[in-house]
Design an enzyme around this catalytic site. Structure first.
Site, PDB file in Angstrom:
ATOM      1  N   LYS A 138       0.806  -1.225   0.047  1.00 13.97           N
ATOM      2  CA  LYS A 138       0.179  -0.109   0.158  1.00 13.97           C
ATOM      3  C   LYS A 138       1.020   1.213   0.194  1.00 13.97           C
ATOM      4  CE  LYS A 138      -4.388  -1.894   1.785  1.00 13.97           C
ATOM      5  NZ  LYS A 138      -5.303  -1.894   2.732  1.00 13.97           N
ATOM      6  N   ARG A 154      -3.506 -10.029   4.907  1.00 16.56           N
ATOM      7  CA  ARG A 154      -4.175 -10.127   3.576  1.00 16.56           C
ATOM      8  C   ARG A 154      -2.681  -9.528   2.897  1.00 16.56           C
ATOM      9  NH1 ARG A 154      -6.261  -6.586   0.054  1.00 16.56           N
ATOM     10  NH2 ARG A 154      -7.854  -7.459  -1.389  1.00 16.56           N
TER      11      ARG A 154
END
Length: 268
Positions: free
Chosen positions: A214, A248
């Site tokens: 991210k 995740r």
């Protein structure tokens, strides 16, 4: 917690959720796995590398993403979920915030609903989750990223999501929470919530951490999305030490090894 036919010990162990984006435009792997053959090969690889759950997404949620119809999303995810369940013995999560997509995915074999809007976008998704008695992950998100007291507000927002789930009939033992790294938060807030993710445990539910590749990592290390493995691993280790149960990730092997090492130390 039972997810599919597997029993997850979320109090004492930690698990890897492998990301399968069957989208043309996801931020780091768009278009790579959106043919069924490529998707199955990638699932097989992630399982070999140590994935415990496969999270299937049919709509990109990167910044500036394009909304697609339920029918288009279903056409992307349902055949892939069905093929995973036919070929592999692994729980499958559907990454969607739409009740119609969630229901179609569950009918195709999905065992968990992973909602980036924490059941606040679509009025029916909580009821769908309850109807089929599947697990769910409720992520923190909000339309306007305004906070009076950042961590307190995040906990309050997640508590609202839990209330929606429980009122719809979702069992408490089927709920997982996600701090929503990268959603409605600036860089500083993303770093803060990652460092204080253990505060979510006060709400009484297991926590999933989703930081993989991210922008928090990209901005901190000044790296493009395909060079953020080490940064992701660092967050996995920190998350495991702070009590998170599910991670995740895109890069299963590196995170699996780091997580196993961390848990071996944490258990002493």
């Amino acid at each position: 917690m039972i997810i599919g036919n597997k029993d997850f010990d979320l109090k004492n162990k930690a698990y890897i959720m492998g990301i399968l984006n069957v989208t043309p435009d996801s931020f780091s792997d768009g278009g790579l796995w959106n043919s069924q053959d490529a998707a199955m090969k990638h699932v097989e690889q992630m399982i070999k590398e140590g994935a415990d759950i496969i999270d299937v997404g049919g709509e990109s949620t990167r910044p500036g993403y394009t909304l697609i119809s339920d029918d288009e999303e279903i056409s992307r995810v349902a055949p892939v979920i069905e093929a995973i369940k036919n070929n592999f013995d692994i729980p499958v999560s559907i990454d969607t915030y739409k009740g119609g997509v969630a229901e179609a995915a569950i009918k195709a074999g999905a065992d968990m609903v992973n909602d980036i809007w924490g059941f606040k976008y679509d009025d029916i998704i909580a009821g769908v989750t309850a109807k089929y008695d599947v697990a769910c992950c409720l992520m923190h998100n909000k339309k306007e990223p305004h906070y009076n007291s950042f961590m307190d507000d995040v906990l309050a927002d997640l508590n609202e999501s839990v209330d929606i789930a429980l009122k719809a009939g979702v069992k408490a033992e089927k709920i997982v929470l996600d701090p929503g790294v990268g959603f409605a938060k600036d860089l500083e807030q993303n770093l803060i919530i990652t460092n204080h993710v253990d505060e979510l445990l006060k709400l009484g539910y297991p926590v999933l951490l989703g930081t993989s590749r991210k922008s928090m990592i990209g901005k901190t290390l000044d790296l493009p999305s395909d060079q953020r493995v080490e940064g992701t691993v660092a967050t996995t280790v920190i998350g495991a030490m702070k009590g998170c149960s599910i991670f995740r990730v895109h890069d299963v092997l590196a995170n699996r090894r780091a997580l196993d090492m961390t848990m071996a130390i944490r258990g002493k």
